[in-house]
Scaffold this active site. Structure first.
Site, PDB file in Angstrom:
ATOM      1  N   ASP A   1       5.069  -3.635  -3.904  1.00 15.83           N
ATOM      2  CA  ASP A   1       5.945  -3.433  -5.064  1.00 15.83           C
ATOM      3  C   ASP A   1       6.853  -2.226  -4.786  1.00 15.83           C
ATOM      4  O   ASP A   1       7.524  -2.234  -3.751  1.00 15.83           O
ATOM      5  CB  ASP A   1       5.111  -3.305  -6.350  1.00 15.83           C
TER       6      ASP A   1
ATOM      7  N   ASP B   1       3.887  -7.572  -0.486  1.00 13.94           N
ATOM      8  CA  ASP B   1       4.555  -6.255  -0.530  1.00 13.94           C
ATOM      9  C   ASP B   1       3.722  -5.286  -1.361  1.00 13.94           C
ATOM     10  O   ASP B   1       2.762  -5.675  -2.013  1.00 13.94           O
ATOM     11  CB  ASP B   1       5.933  -6.434  -1.172  1.00 13.94           C
TER      12      ASP B   1
HETATM   13  N1  LIG Z   1       6.340  -6.914  -6.253  1.00 14.32           N
HETATM   14  C1  LIG Z   1       6.397  -8.051  -6.908  1.00 14.32           C
HETATM   15  N2  LIG Z   1       6.615  -8.084  -8.245  1.00 14.32           N
HETATM   16  C2  LIG Z   1       6.665  -9.264  -8.900  1.00 14.32           C
HETATM   17  N3  LIG Z   1       6.517 -10.458  -8.321  1.00 14.32           N
HETATM   18  C3  LIG Z   1       6.313 -10.468  -7.003  1.00 14.32           C
HETATM   19  N4  LIG Z   1       6.126 -11.505  -6.156  1.00 14.32           N
HETATM   20  C4  LIG Z   1       5.946 -10.993  -4.925  1.00 14.32           C
HETATM   21  N5  LIG Z   1       6.018  -9.636  -4.949  1.00 14.32           N
HETATM   22  C5  LIG Z   1       6.238  -9.292  -6.238  1.00 14.32           C
END
Ligand SMILES: Nc1ncnc2[nH]cnc12
Ligand SMILES: CSC[C@H]1O[C@H](OP(=O)(O)O)[C@H](O)[C@@H]1O
Length: 291
Positions: A214, A212
């Protein structure tokens, strides 16, 4: 007890290694309690390895609750000298897209609620941690990505992993702050594991699977568990292919690592001033230097 030189720690979405043969579940007890789950000892293309699901096989442990010390000590008790970690991460940079792979080389520590050292209780030690991932093992992992011949997957070699406490994901202000610090990826587990692996003189490298953006990216929705899982399902097979070829390379080379000597100049307290109970608890780490 069965002895293996290679450990694999699987994170979110990687709870077992399908190619593992002749498997045996080993329940290891350590002086720091029980690991996240049984260690699955078997062989990958004839090479003995021990696999551990970091959050437990049913993903029951929060990043804060993972018994990192027991996990690393259990690996050490089995004879592990190299740990390959697979982890889900968010991307903090536009050019690192979901489904890309990253082999990080640095950390920023934002954890605050978990033990991250074997030292204390009368024994002071300070390991060198300037290069928190083993460079030789990380290089080998990069070669393994090429060998695994995964079409259309981009690899980023190097990058800073922000390790946050969680379990909630970051706020937009935090995410922007980490971007302004020049960090590339974010997760909740690897810093603690890497630090303890260093104290246990185990070489450690990570294959990070980007799931992703975030919550900072104006054109993408903020991270959700659903998003993470959907993308992990898409590349869990790739992760296993890479780990499998890395194990093959590792068993040909057994590279030297500074991590294997991390305690040589790290122990401050003279042995005769360390309480017997502490020496006993850490015997496996100390015996090489203190007999
Ligand atoms: N955006 C994110 N923040 C923290 N841990 C994660 N693991 C996978 N995506 C994450
Ligand atoms: C399920 S999203 C957050 C979760 O995923 C990552 O876990 P791991 O490093 O074990 O793959 C991240 O660190 C969080 O623990």
């Amino acid at each position: 007890m069965t002895q293996v030189r290679i450990g694999i720690i699987g994170g979110s979405g990687l709870y077992r290694m399908e190619a593992l043969k002749d498997v045996e579940e080993v329940r290891v007890e350590t002086a720091f309690g029980d690991p996240s789950d049984a260690l699955i000892v078997g062989n990958l293309d004839g090479v003995p390895v021990a696999f551990l699901a970091r959050h437990g096989r049913h993903h029951q442990l929060l990043p804060t609750e993972v018994p990192y010390r027991a996990n690393i000590l259990a690996m050490k008790q089995l004879g592990v000298e190299y740990i390959l970690s697979a982890s889900a991460v968010g991307s903090l940079q536009a050019e690192i897209a979901p489904l890309d792979l990253v082999i990080p080389d640095q950390f920023i520590d934002r954890t605050f609620a978990r033990p991250s050292t074997f030292f204390g209780n009368g024994l002071v030690g300070h390991v060198t941690f300037g290069d928190p991932f083993c460079p030789a093992l990380s290089q080998l992992l990069a070669e393994a990505v090429s060998l695994a011949e995964i079409p259309e997957i981009k690899l980023h070699q190097g990058g800073t992993y922000v390790c946050m406490e969680g379990p909630a994901f970051s706020t937009k202000a935090e995410s922007q702050l980490y971007r302004s610090w020049g960090a590339q990826i974010i997760g909740m587990t690897n810093l603690t594991e890497a630090k303890l692996a260093r104290e246990a003189e185990i070489a450690y490298a990570t294959l990070a699977l980007v799931t992703d953006y975030d919550c900072w990216h104006p054109d993408h929705d903020s991270v959700t568990v659903e998003m993470v899982i959907a993308n992990l399902h898409k590349n869990a097979t790739n992760a296993q292919k890479v780990v499998r070829s890395a194990v093959g390379l590792l068993s040909d080379r057994w590279p030297e690592s500074a991590a294997h000597e991390a305690l040589r100049y790290a122990l401050m307290t003279p042995p005769e001033h360390v309480p017997a109970e502490t020496r006993q608890r850490l015997a496996l780490l100390l015996q090489k230097y203190w007999g």
